[in-house]
Design an enzyme around this catalytic site. Structure first.
Site, mmCIF file in Angstrom:
data_model
loop_
_atom_site.group_PDB
_atom_site.id
_atom_site.type_symbol
_atom_site.label_atom_id
_atom_site.label_comp_id
_atom_site.label_asym_id
_atom_site.label_seq_id
_atom_site.Cartn_x
_atom_site.Cartn_y
_atom_site.Cartn_z
ATOM 1 N N LYS A 53 83.614 92.844 -30.463
ATOM 2 C CA LYS A 53 84.564 93.832 -29.660
ATOM 3 C C LYS A 53 85.117 92.784 -28.729
ATOM 4 C CE LYS A 53 85.654 97.694 -27.441
ATOM 5 N NZ LYS A 53 85.869 99.003 -26.806
ATOM 6 N N SER A 62 88.573 102.576 -28.500
ATOM 7 C CA SER A 62 89.191 101.501 -28.015
ATOM 8 C C SER A 62 88.798 100.478 -28.985
ATOM 9 C CB SER A 62 89.169 100.690 -26.356
ATOM 10 O OG SER A 62 87.867 101.213 -26.782
ATOM 11 N N SER A 70 84.181 105.425 -27.397
ATOM 12 C CA SER A 70 84.982 104.333 -27.904
ATOM 13 C C SER A 70 84.586 103.407 -29.659
ATOM 14 C CB SER A 70 85.248 103.445 -27.500
ATOM 15 O OG SER A 70 86.234 103.738 -26.310
#
Ligand SMILES: [Mg+2]
Ligand SMILES: [Zn+2]
Lengths: 496, 97, 485
Positions: free
Chosen positions: A86, A161, A185
């Site tokens: 990420k 996210s 997330s």
């Protein structure tokens, strides 16, 4: 018939093939690169790819594997396995943006502790994945760059996210991924993409190098296609780090040990408050079926009530923005990232830089958090929210006296359409209703696929007390073994 | 809870060093009020006698020893800045508006 | 018009740790810009602080020395504000739970004791250093500015006094004593020029009858004792004048301008300051238990006022001597080293407060930096006692010792400064002097006994000061007496 592609295999399986020298590390990386070239223009999981770097690493690792086998040693777990990171995890020299224009061009001068751990284990980094800006969002639509598409249905969101990480794993652009989870997330996008996502206990995985959203809630977690790979990756990233004061001093565990155990006699509680209004029927249905499956495996299942969870979302939307408003104050244009041009004073530099660099949702949360901490409101909002957090923790403690694990849906609904909720913050915030209480209580939780509705996957959330990741993995693995689920995007061709 | 006003939004934007357009201000007034109305529900709970929690895990006394570690080299320290002068991070004039 | 003045002092002190407060970078002063930084003290995204334990130990030490209560439970807060020298947009500091609370410091002025309460002692991190380009380096004339992060994150102690100080003299006495205590504790070198000891003040002047007035002025940039004095005096005068004219004062922050020796308004805050303090979520609380406090107590040396009291009683010295001797820990150590091996403390003290102080001031150095060691002084005192050198010769020996650090014996031998106590030799010289000055002898014989000094001076001149003055005196008197018959 087409030969089975390597990108579809589990990390465990790939390690077996590497050990037998049936394939090379380069074969794996090449196949993953090829798949990425096929699907990336459509799914858009990555902000930055590291294909050349990955190929170079694979060649080096092939030599190590050869030496190792020659000496009669085994190939270490996850050695050479491709991973996606990420974009809020600091990678030295590799573009790291947090999904924000304010960090466009930023190349960190240090590696996050988890990245050091991955490198020590010779795991191959394929790139940095798309995300909601500063991890604020549940759909990856808040990325400053572009939206990622759900590989099950391209007009739907992948969740967020960590949407880029979940989509990349689901579609086969990579075998493993890391996400971060502040209010869901990791678990929420894993659920919406039909993969496995685990949020560890707060303090189990170092936060050093994780670009902060809400410091008291953030944790890095693995996103994988099955529970076993998840356990293997957790083995690599968990452990004490002297660079993180909130990192727990605890002996390392081998989480794969728990895969061997059954769940006979396990006491499972289904959280009543997370099965009410707002949860779609198909989701409820799958969760009840999951309960039946657990019962058939010898577990005792019962509904349980945690009344304070009604207030979790409210408390979260005070605490997280408050911490974020402070964490995001460092983006001032001086030492890194965007800097507004033609400014007369440092104040105007701040204001122009931040107004240009931050997107809507980030500004909204900075405003919300600043307000909640400001004079006259601190007690009513922030302090009260921290007290509510105490009540939530106590509620979990109470039920964990009678239950080994708790379950709930991961998300209220399956993946929604891109654009559907983007103008309505509150509805968007409600997507995290089931995952948020876990972060407030600091406990670990995993999301695993437990059904499909209308061509979109449904996720089951399993929760345990602090630092009982082993129990979490055991429970999830027993379910996964006995539930048939096909990760369809792996077999999908996105271009004619 | 009281409603957040346009003036509140402007004040908070100053504290947070954000330049908001009129349009943004109006939008935020509405959106923040909706969110705060929801978040404000926590005021309904009786928390008398409840201690606030900063971390869900109860850690205490985490320290490091006073040992010097190698700093990064100057080039790395300065590498991400848009403006450097004489090995310093350059600033616009220090006047305040 | 009657005025009431209240002054509170906020002192920031950089601690003498090797590494910074929350990262491992060195705290060394004076390195090239941005060479002592890392992602943590540059505030890079994703970095986290870890507390330097020594800094906490030092904070406890100071808090104890200032008679504070030590918090059993303490933690860090974030103080949120934007300024270019603050890399994270917040300073990790302490708020409602400082390490030390409610202490005091007793100052003495003209023999009167006054207690200044210490509200709090807390620990935080220093900011980066702002450097202004331009001819003068002053903000107002700068053509640009830049940031050096070497200072960013150095442990910074904040000591806040209650507004108990009533005038400039008290303020100065407070700061001098505070600095001396911190030096005694060896937790900071308190170098004001290097910005390691910085003073901010709050001043409020009000008419005696105006009991509700809470207006006060913050005064910054008082980076020497002189500036503290000048700044406070100016500010008190300014405020009195405004009030005398019947005008109003308002809250503001003013900056001391050392060129004009006046104060100038710094900024009129557009937004009332709102630091939005909240507990630092990247750090965990600290529990300071009894055992820890006891351990730190053991490391506290005898503090200046205690030591002064003891030295006065133990060695029976006058106040003035005690004050000078205990003005630094090192000077007091020097004195007591000597006193251990030499039995006449007043003699030691005379030399330290006399010649020693003179040369130290002349060279602008501290006693620990000079070449004379306690053994040198003791040796010299013994030579005087034994009559090997005169007091006068000793003065020149001392001067040499100060320059070279040689032992007194070596200097005396090298320069041939041994005292002449040989009666016959002295007698012959006296004869020469008497025979050469018959007029003066006449004066003496006619009753003008003051001229004796003239004869002694002449003898000393001839012996280059080496004649034993006691012997000279005796023989001279005897010889002159004989002549009168
Ligand atoms: Mg301070
Ligand atoms: Zn540093």
């Amino acid at each position: 018939m087409e030969k089975e592609r390597l990108f579809r295999l589990s990390a465990k399986k790939l390690t077996e093939l590497l050990s037998k020298r049936e394939i090379s590390n380069l074969d794996i990386v090449n196949d993953v690169v090829e798949r990425t070239q096929e699907v990336e223009p459509i799914v858009k999981s990555y902000i930055t790819t590291n294909m050349h770097g990955a190929i170079a690493s694979a060649k080096k690792i092939d030599k190590l594997i050869y030496k190792s086998i020659f000496k009669g040693n085994k190939v270490e777990p996850l050695m050479g396995i491709p991973i996606a990171i990420k974009d809020n995890i600091s990678t030295e020299g590799m573009h790291t943006t947090c999904g924000s224009k304010i960090l466009a061009g930023y190349r960190p001068i240090y590696n996050a502790t988890v990245i050091k751990n991955l490198k020590n284990s010779k795991i191959v980094i394929m790139g940095k994945t798309n995300m909601d800006e500063f991890a604020m969002g549940s759909s990856t639509e808040n990325s400053s760059f572009w939206s990622t598409h759900n590989p099950w249905n391209l007009s739907n969101v992948p969740g967020g996210s960590s949407g880029g990480s979940a989509a990349a794993v689901a579609v086969g652009e990579v075998i493993l991924a890391l996400g971060s989870d502040t209010g869901g997330s990791v678990r929420q996008p894993a659920s919406l993409c039909g993969v496995v996502g685990l949020k560890p206990t707060y303090g189990l995985v170092s936060r050093y190098g994780l670009i902060a959203f809400a410091s008291s809630l953030d944790q890095i977690g693995p996103i994988t296609r099955n529970v076993e790979d998840c356990a293997l990756l957790l083995n690599v990233i968990a452990g004490h780090d002297p660079l993180d004061s909130t990192s727990v001093l605890k002996e390392k565990e081998d989480y794969t040990e728990y895969l061997k155990q059954n769940i006979n006699g396990l006491k499972i509680g289904l959280i009543k408050e997370l099965m009410g209004k707002g949860i779609s029927n198909s989701v409820k249905d799958s969760v009840y079926k999951a309960m039946d499956l657990f019962s058939s495996l010898g577990a005792f299942c019962e509904e349980v009530s945690l009344p304070s969870l009604k207030f979790a979302l409210s408390a979260y939307y005070i605490i997280a923005p408050a911490e974020a408003s402070s964490n995001l104050a460092r983006y001032d244009g001086i030492r890194y990232g965007l800097r507004a041009k033609r400014v007369k004073s440092f104040r105007s530099m701040y204001r122009k830089t931040r107004s240009k660099g931050f997107g809507d949702e980030v500004k909204r949360r900075i405003m919300l958090g600043t307000y909640a901490l400001s004079r006259g409101y601190y007690e009513a909002y922030y302090l009260q929210a921290q007290k509510v957090r105490t009540l939530i923790i106590n509620d979990y403690k109470r039920v964990f006296r009678n239950f080994d694990v708790l379950i709930s849906p991961t998300t209220p609904t399956v993946a929604f359409k891109i654009g559907e909720r983007s103008e309505d913050p509150l509805t968007m915030y409600l997507s995290d209703a089931c995952t948020i209480p876990v972060n407030l209580a600091g406990i670990p939780a995993i999301s695993i696929p437990c059904g499909v509705d209308n061509g979109l996957p449904i996720g089951l959330q399993i929760m345990t007390p602090h630092f009982k990741e082993g129990l979490l993995i055991k429970t999830a693995y027993n379910f996964e073994k006995n539930f048939s689920f096909k990760l369809k995007p792996l077999y999908k061709k996105y271009r004619e | 809870m009281e409603k957040i006003s346009i003036e509140d939004v402007k004040h908070v934007a100053k504290l947070a060093e954000l330049d908001l357009t009129e349009e943004e201000i109006n939008k935020f007034v509405d959106q923040l009020n909706i969110v705060l109305e929801h978040a404000g529900k926590i005021s309904e709970i009786d928390t008398s006698g409840v201690e606030p929690t900063s971390h869900a895990i109860d850690f205490k006394n985490v320290f490091r020893d006073d040992i010097v570690k190698k700093s990064v080299n100057k080039e790395d320290a300065l590498s991400n800045s848009q403006k450097i002068v004489q090995d310093l991070f350059e600033l616009p004039l220090m006047i305040e508006e | 018009m009657d005025f009431e003045i209240k002054i509170g002092l906020e002192t920031h002190v950089e601690l003498l740790t090797d590494s910074k407060m929350f990262c491992g970078c060195s705290t060394k002063f004076g390195s090239p810009p941005n060479t002592q930084t890392c992602p943590i003290c540059l505030g890079h995204p994703g970095t986290l602080p870890v507390i330097n334990k020594k800094a906490i130990n030092y904070t406890i030490k100071v808090a104890l020395a200032l008679n504070c209560k030590i918090a059993n439970f303490t933690q860090f807060h974030r103080k949120n504000y934007f300024y270019p020298d603050l890399p994270k947009g917040y300073q990790i500091s302490q708020y409602d739970l400082p390490v030390g609370l409610n202490g005091y410091l007793d100052i003495e002025l003209d023999g009167n004791k006054k207690r200044i309460r210490i509200s709090r002692v807390h620990i935080e991190e220093d900011t980066a250093k702002l450097i202004h380009f331009g001819k003068t380096g002053r903000i107002s004339e700068a053509v640009g500015s830049g940031l050096d992060f070497n200072r960013s994150g150095i442990p910074l102690l904040e000591i806040v006094s209650a507004p108990d100080i009533e005038n400039v003299e008290q303020a100065k006495a407070y700061v001098v004593l505070l600095k001396r205590i911190l030096e005694y504790l060896e937790i900071s070198d308190c170098n004001m020029e290097e910005g390691k000891f910085r003073i901010d003040t709050n001043i409020s002047v009000r008419k005696k009858e105006d009991i509700y007035s809470k207006v006060r002025t913050e005064l910054k940039n008082l980076n020497s004792f002189r500036f503290l004095e000048k700044g406070l005096s100016y500010e008190i005068k300014r405020q009195k004048e405004i009030l005398s004219k019947g005008q109003k004062l308002y809250m503001e922050t003013r900056h001391f301008d050392s060129e004009t020796m006046t104060t100038k308004p710094m900024r009129v805050k557009e937004v009332a300051e709102d630091y939005r303090y909240f507990p630092e979520p990247d750090l965990v609380p600290m529990i300071i238990d009894k055992k820890w406090v006891e351990e730190i107590k053991k490391t506290i040396p005898e503090l200046p006022y205690r030591r002064a009291k003891r030295i006065k009683e133990q060695y029976n010295l006058p106040n003035n001597d005690v004050q000078i001797i205990t003005s630094t820990k090192e000077m007091a150590d020097f004195f007591e080293f000597c006193a251990k091996t030499y039995p006449y403390p007043k003699k030691i003290s005379n030399w330290i407060t006399g010649d020693m102080l003179y040369y130290l001031n002349q060279e602008q150095i501290q006693i620990e930096e000079c070449k004379i060691k306690p053994q040198n002084l003791v040796e010299m005192l013994r030579m005087i006692d034994k009559g090997l050198i005169s007091g006068k010769i000793a003065k020149s020996v001392f001067k040499d010792m100060f320059k070279t650090g040689e032992m007194p014996e070596t200097i005396v031998r090298r320069k041939g400064l041994e005292q002449i106590s040989d009666v016959e030799k002295i007698s012959n010289i006296i004869d020469e002097v008497i025979n050469g000055n018959p007029d003066v002898v006449k004066q003496y014989l006619s009753g003008k006994e003051q001229v004796l000094a003239f004869f002694i001076g002449q003898v000393m001149k001839k012996t280059k000061g080496k004649a034993n003055p006691r012997i000279v005196n005796d023989i001279l008197k005897k010889k002159l007496k004989r002549m009168s018959f």
